[in-house]
Scaffold this active site. Structure first.
Site, mmCIF file in Angstrom:
data_model
loop_
_atom_site.group_PDB
_atom_site.id
_atom_site.type_symbol
_atom_site.label_atom_id
_atom_site.label_comp_id
_atom_site.label_asym_id
_atom_site.label_seq_id
_atom_site.Cartn_x
_atom_site.Cartn_y
_atom_site.Cartn_z
ATOM 1 N N TYR A 115 -8.530 7.889 -0.332
ATOM 2 C CA TYR A 115 -7.904 8.110 -1.647
ATOM 3 C C TYR A 115 -8.381 8.949 -2.426
ATOM 4 O O TYR A 115 -9.719 8.973 -2.455
ATOM 5 C CB TYR A 115 -7.645 6.815 -2.408
ATOM 6 C CG TYR A 115 -6.749 5.589 -1.915
ATOM 7 C CD1 TYR A 115 -5.467 5.955 -2.126
ATOM 8 C CD2 TYR A 115 -7.177 4.415 -1.763
ATOM 9 C CE1 TYR A 115 -4.512 4.857 -1.571
ATOM 10 C CE2 TYR A 115 -6.386 3.227 -0.973
ATOM 11 C CZ TYR A 115 -4.834 3.676 -1.020
ATOM 12 O OH TYR A 115 -4.022 2.842 -0.638
ATOM 13 N N ASP B 186 -2.998 0.823 -14.272
ATOM 14 C CA ASP B 186 -3.670 1.910 -13.551
ATOM 15 C C ASP B 186 -2.760 2.997 -14.179
ATOM 16 O O ASP B 186 -3.411 4.108 -13.892
ATOM 17 C CB ASP B 186 -3.726 1.773 -12.366
ATOM 18 C CG ASP B 186 -2.409 1.519 -11.409
ATOM 19 O OD1 ASP B 186 -1.298 1.259 -12.134
ATOM 20 O OD2 ASP B 186 -2.059 1.813 -10.350
ATOM 21 N N GLU C 262 -2.843 9.034 -1.215
ATOM 22 C CA GLU C 262 -1.865 8.643 -2.237
ATOM 23 C C GLU C 262 -0.509 9.749 -2.178
ATOM 24 O O GLU C 262 0.229 9.453 -2.886
ATOM 25 C CB GLU C 262 -2.404 8.435 -3.508
ATOM 26 C CG GLU C 262 -2.778 10.126 -4.414
ATOM 27 C CD GLU C 262 -4.366 10.180 -4.051
ATOM 28 O OE1 GLU C 262 -4.934 9.514 -3.053
ATOM 29 O OE2 GLU C 262 -4.802 10.920 -4.604
ATOM 30 N N LYS D 288 -12.262 4.760 -1.163
ATOM 31 C CA LYS D 288 -12.288 5.275 -2.669
ATOM 32 C C LYS D 288 -12.836 6.879 -2.499
ATOM 33 O O LYS D 288 -13.100 7.353 -1.533
ATOM 34 C CB LYS D 288 -13.118 4.662 -3.372
ATOM 35 C CG LYS D 288 -12.811 3.108 -4.167
ATOM 36 C CD LYS D 288 -11.530 3.477 -4.816
ATOM 37 C CE LYS D 288 -11.128 2.454 -5.677
ATOM 38 N NZ LYS D 288 -9.859 2.696 -6.225
ATOM 39 N N ARG E 219 -13.742 -2.924 -0.146
ATOM 40 C CA ARG E 219 -12.824 -2.542 0.877
ATOM 41 C C ARG E 219 -13.678 -1.468 1.940
ATOM 42 O O ARG E 219 -14.907 -1.111 1.586
ATOM 43 C CB ARG E 219 -11.590 -1.962 0.599
ATOM 44 C CG ARG E 219 -10.383 -2.936 0.176
ATOM 45 C CD ARG E 219 -9.468 -2.292 -0.610
ATOM 46 N NE ARG E 219 -9.688 -1.272 -1.786
ATOM 47 C CZ ARG E 219 -8.893 -0.721 -2.467
ATOM 48 N NH1 ARG E 219 -7.651 -0.618 -2.128
ATOM 49 N NH2 ARG E 219 -9.199 -0.001 -3.274
ATOM 50 N N HIS F 282 -6.940 10.736 -5.762
ATOM 51 C CA HIS F 282 -6.528 10.869 -7.196
ATOM 52 C C HIS F 282 -7.137 11.859 -8.159
ATOM 53 O O HIS F 282 -7.808 11.687 -8.705
ATOM 54 C CB HIS F 282 -6.843 9.469 -7.954
ATOM 55 C CG HIS F 282 -5.796 8.217 -7.288
ATOM 56 N ND1 HIS F 282 -4.771 8.224 -7.361
ATOM 57 C CD2 HIS F 282 -6.338 7.443 -6.270
ATOM 58 C CE1 HIS F 282 -4.273 7.101 -6.625
ATOM 59 N NE2 HIS F 282 -5.311 6.689 -6.124
HETATM 60 N N1 LIG Z 1 -3.396 -2.836 -11.048
HETATM 61 C C1 LIG Z 1 -3.343 -2.613 -9.718
HETATM 62 O O1 LIG Z 1 -4.434 -2.895 -9.122
HETATM 63 C C2 LIG Z 1 -2.121 -1.939 -9.028
HETATM 64 C C3 LIG Z 1 -2.159 -1.984 -7.665
HETATM 65 C C4 LIG Z 1 -0.903 -1.363 -7.078
HETATM 66 C C5 LIG Z 1 0.106 -0.569 -7.913
HETATM 67 N N2 LIG Z 1 -0.014 -0.774 -9.262
HETATM 68 C C6 LIG Z 1 0.772 -0.125 -10.225
HETATM 69 O O2 LIG Z 1 2.154 -0.989 -10.319
HETATM 70 C C7 LIG Z 1 3.221 -0.025 -10.767
HETATM 71 C C8 LIG Z 1 4.399 -0.457 -9.825
HETATM 72 O O3 LIG Z 1 4.089 0.222 -8.635
HETATM 73 P P1 LIG Z 1 5.101 0.253 -7.447
HETATM 74 O O4 LIG Z 1 4.527 0.561 -6.246
HETATM 75 O O5 LIG Z 1 6.152 -1.234 -7.610
HETATM 76 O O6 LIG Z 1 6.282 1.332 -7.973
HETATM 77 P P2 LIG Z 1 7.671 1.428 -7.377
HETATM 78 O O7 LIG Z 1 8.001 2.944 -7.831
HETATM 79 O O8 LIG Z 1 8.163 0.982 -6.298
HETATM 80 O O9 LIG Z 1 8.558 0.685 -8.552
HETATM 81 C C9 LIG Z 1 8.848 0.833 -9.987
HETATM 82 C C10 LIG Z 1 10.066 0.442 -10.319
HETATM 83 O O10 LIG Z 1 9.805 0.414 -11.744
HETATM 84 C C11 LIG Z 1 11.162 0.842 -12.345
HETATM 85 N N3 LIG Z 1 11.015 1.282 -13.747
HETATM 86 C C12 LIG Z 1 10.971 2.431 -13.929
HETATM 87 N N4 LIG Z 1 10.997 2.598 -15.336
HETATM 88 C C13 LIG Z 1 11.558 1.382 -15.678
HETATM 89 C C14 LIG Z 1 11.676 0.760 -16.958
HETATM 90 N N5 LIG Z 1 11.652 1.257 -18.302
HETATM 91 N N6 LIG Z 1 12.176 -0.732 -17.310
HETATM 92 C C15 LIG Z 1 12.078 -1.273 -15.882
HETATM 93 N N7 LIG Z 1 11.973 -0.813 -14.833
HETATM 94 C C16 LIG Z 1 11.589 0.450 -14.817
HETATM 95 C C17 LIG Z 1 11.832 1.682 -11.085
HETATM 96 O O11 LIG Z 1 13.257 1.966 -11.028
HETATM 97 C C18 LIG Z 1 11.092 1.158 -9.918
HETATM 98 O O12 LIG Z 1 12.195 0.321 -9.364
HETATM 99 C C19 LIG Z 1 2.486 1.413 -10.776
HETATM 100 O O13 LIG Z 1 2.101 1.540 -12.056
HETATM 101 C C20 LIG Z 1 1.232 1.528 -9.996
HETATM 102 O O14 LIG Z 1 0.279 2.291 -9.949
HETATM 103 C C21 LIG Z 1 -1.126 -1.371 -9.803
#
Ligand SMILES: NC(=O)c1ccc[n+]([C@@H]2O[C@H](COP(=O)([O-])OP(=O)(O)OC[C@H]3O[C@@H](n4cnc5c(N)ncnc54)[C@H](O)[C@@H]3O)[C@@H](O)[C@H]2O)c1
Length: 372
Positions: A94, A270, A118, A75, A15, A96
């Site tokens: 970002y 992550d 973030e 980054k 990116r 972190h």
């Molecule tokens: N791997 C990647 O490249 C990448 C990229 C973007 C985001 N992410 C990760 O994805 C994850 C989700 O991000 P998001 O933006 O959707 O967050 P978000 O806060 O919008 O949504 C998270 C949801 O999880 C729910 N939740 C919490 N504990 C729970 C449980 N025990 N059971 C069921 N639901 C539960 C919450 O109520 C919430 O609705 C984060 O860990 C974020 O860091 C990873």
């Protein structure tokens, strides 16, 4: 203001911090934009695109850092970049910092004013500069999940949408936030039979009201989760508990309850991952097998679609970038408390409480930093 955009140097990062469209807007506001040669190549932007937008191209990152009042990146700055930051310069990217004491120390030593994407907030309590990457990862999850389910990849050999006479894949999405909602929309659009689980009743009400006809929803009790997981061909982990490691929702012992060859896509990797058997993988080698269950756990999913991710991030950062350039960081942060929430480091001091707590470093209040 002089705005500088270097090429990203972190491995596998394609990116770029400024799109040509963002450069054009900044130039239109009367700012000088300098971009390192080749900075946009990974996202499909040529140097000529930036020149047409009114930016100047320079050959090295050193020239970008030397001339810029504000550096715009994606980054966190790498050690060699941190050495090029200077007192009074603005860094917008970002960061972190909480798990990264080395970077924090270097940024404090630089004397620069560092605003982290973030931690910028919005009026609804969301994180507007993280949301676009969650949207990308969420929409990508069913795509990679469908690929993981293919026989040659070790999967069950099930097609997402089925065909006439053959039922669709069953997809379970755990966590119905930004990632989960986008994942569910795309999986349902591919014709799968989709259920989203969450623990937040307001969130479940929202999903029911808005998407009731497209996918089912349920409460994420442990019992409900394993019952639906047993029936699933693809499980997408998308939970987040802000500031905490992801809870483990499927244990190693429970893998034997799942369908042989089922696919687990752990987007929450992550934050440590929400399946006990998850470990971070890369785009080069994205999947692995544990007890016959295929795991996809790429920690930087948006990197796979660098062009879409760059444009999505650029759309979200542009208003803040323009405010910083037009008004200077002090006035921009004074006028917008959500941008002030992004201030992590200023003039040798840490200005973000959660990072200070995580690293045991004294913090100067961001409002005090505005006056310093
Ligand atoms: N791997 C990647 O490249 C990448 C990229 C973007 C985001 N992410 C990760 O994805 C994850 C989700 O991000 P998001 O933006 O959707 O967050 P978000 O806060 O919008 O949504 C998270 C949801 O999880 C729910 N939740 C919490 N504990 C729970 C449980 N025990 N059971 C069921 N639901 C539960 C919450 O109520 C919430 O609705 C984060 O860990 C974020 O860091 C990873």
């Amino acid at each position: 203001m002089h705005i500088g955009c270097p090429k990203e140097i972190k491995p596998q990062e394609f990116r770029v911090g400024l799109t040509p469209n963002a450069a054009r807007e900044a130039a239109g506001h009367g700012h000088h934009v300098t971009v390192e040669a080749g900075a946009g190549a990974g996202a499909g932007f040529t140097d000529a695109d930036y020149v047409a937008a009114g930016a100047a191209i320079v050959e090295t990152a050193a020239e970008v850092f030397a001339s810029a009042d504000m550096i715009v990146k994606v980054k966190e700055p790498q050690p060699v970049e941190r050495k090029m930051l200077r007192e009074g310069q603005i860094l917008f990217t970002y960061l972190h910092l909480a798990p990264d004491p080395e970077q924090t120390k270097d940024l404090m030593a630089s004397g620069a004013t560092c605003i982290a994407y973030e931690t910028v907030t919005d009026e609804r309590g969301g994180l507007p500069l993280l949301a676009p990457m969650s949207e990308v990862a969420g929409r990508l999850a069913p795509q990679v999940g469908a690929w993981t389910m293919q026989k040659a990849n070790g999967g069950r050999g099930v097609l997402m949408g089925g065909v006439p006479g053959v039922g669709p894949a069953r997809v379970l999405v755990i966590g119905g936030g930004v990632v989960g909602t986008h994942a569910a929309k795309i999986a349902a659009g591919m014709g799968a039979d989709v259920t989203v689980l969450d623990r937040s009743l307001p969130r479940l009400r929202y999903l029911d009201d808005v998407f009731g006809g497209q996918f089912k929803n349920g409460y994420a009790s442990a019992g409900n989760t394993i019952e639906l997981a047993r029936a699933a061909d693809l499980i997408i982990g998308a939970v987040l508990i802000p500031g905490a490691a992801a809870p483990k929702l499927i244990s190693k012992a429970q893998l034997s309850d799942l369908k042989p060859g089922a696919a687990l896509v752990d987007v929450a990797i992550d934050q440590g991952g929400c399946f006990e058997t998850s470990k971070a993988t890369t785009h080069q080698d994205p999947i692995y097998d544990v007890d016959g269950i295929m795991h996809y756990c790429v920690a930087n999913m948006p990197g796979a679609v660098a062009r879409t991710s760059t444009i999505a991030l650029g759309n979200a950062t542009m208003p803040f970038m323009l405010a910083l350039a037009d008004k200077g960081w002090r006035k921009a942060c004074e006028d917008d408390p959500h941008l002030l929430n992004g201030l992590n480091v200023h003039a040798g001091m840490l200005t973000y409480y959660a990072v200070g707590k995580a690293l045991g470093i004294d913090v100067m209040s961001p409002t005090l930093a505005l006056k310093s």
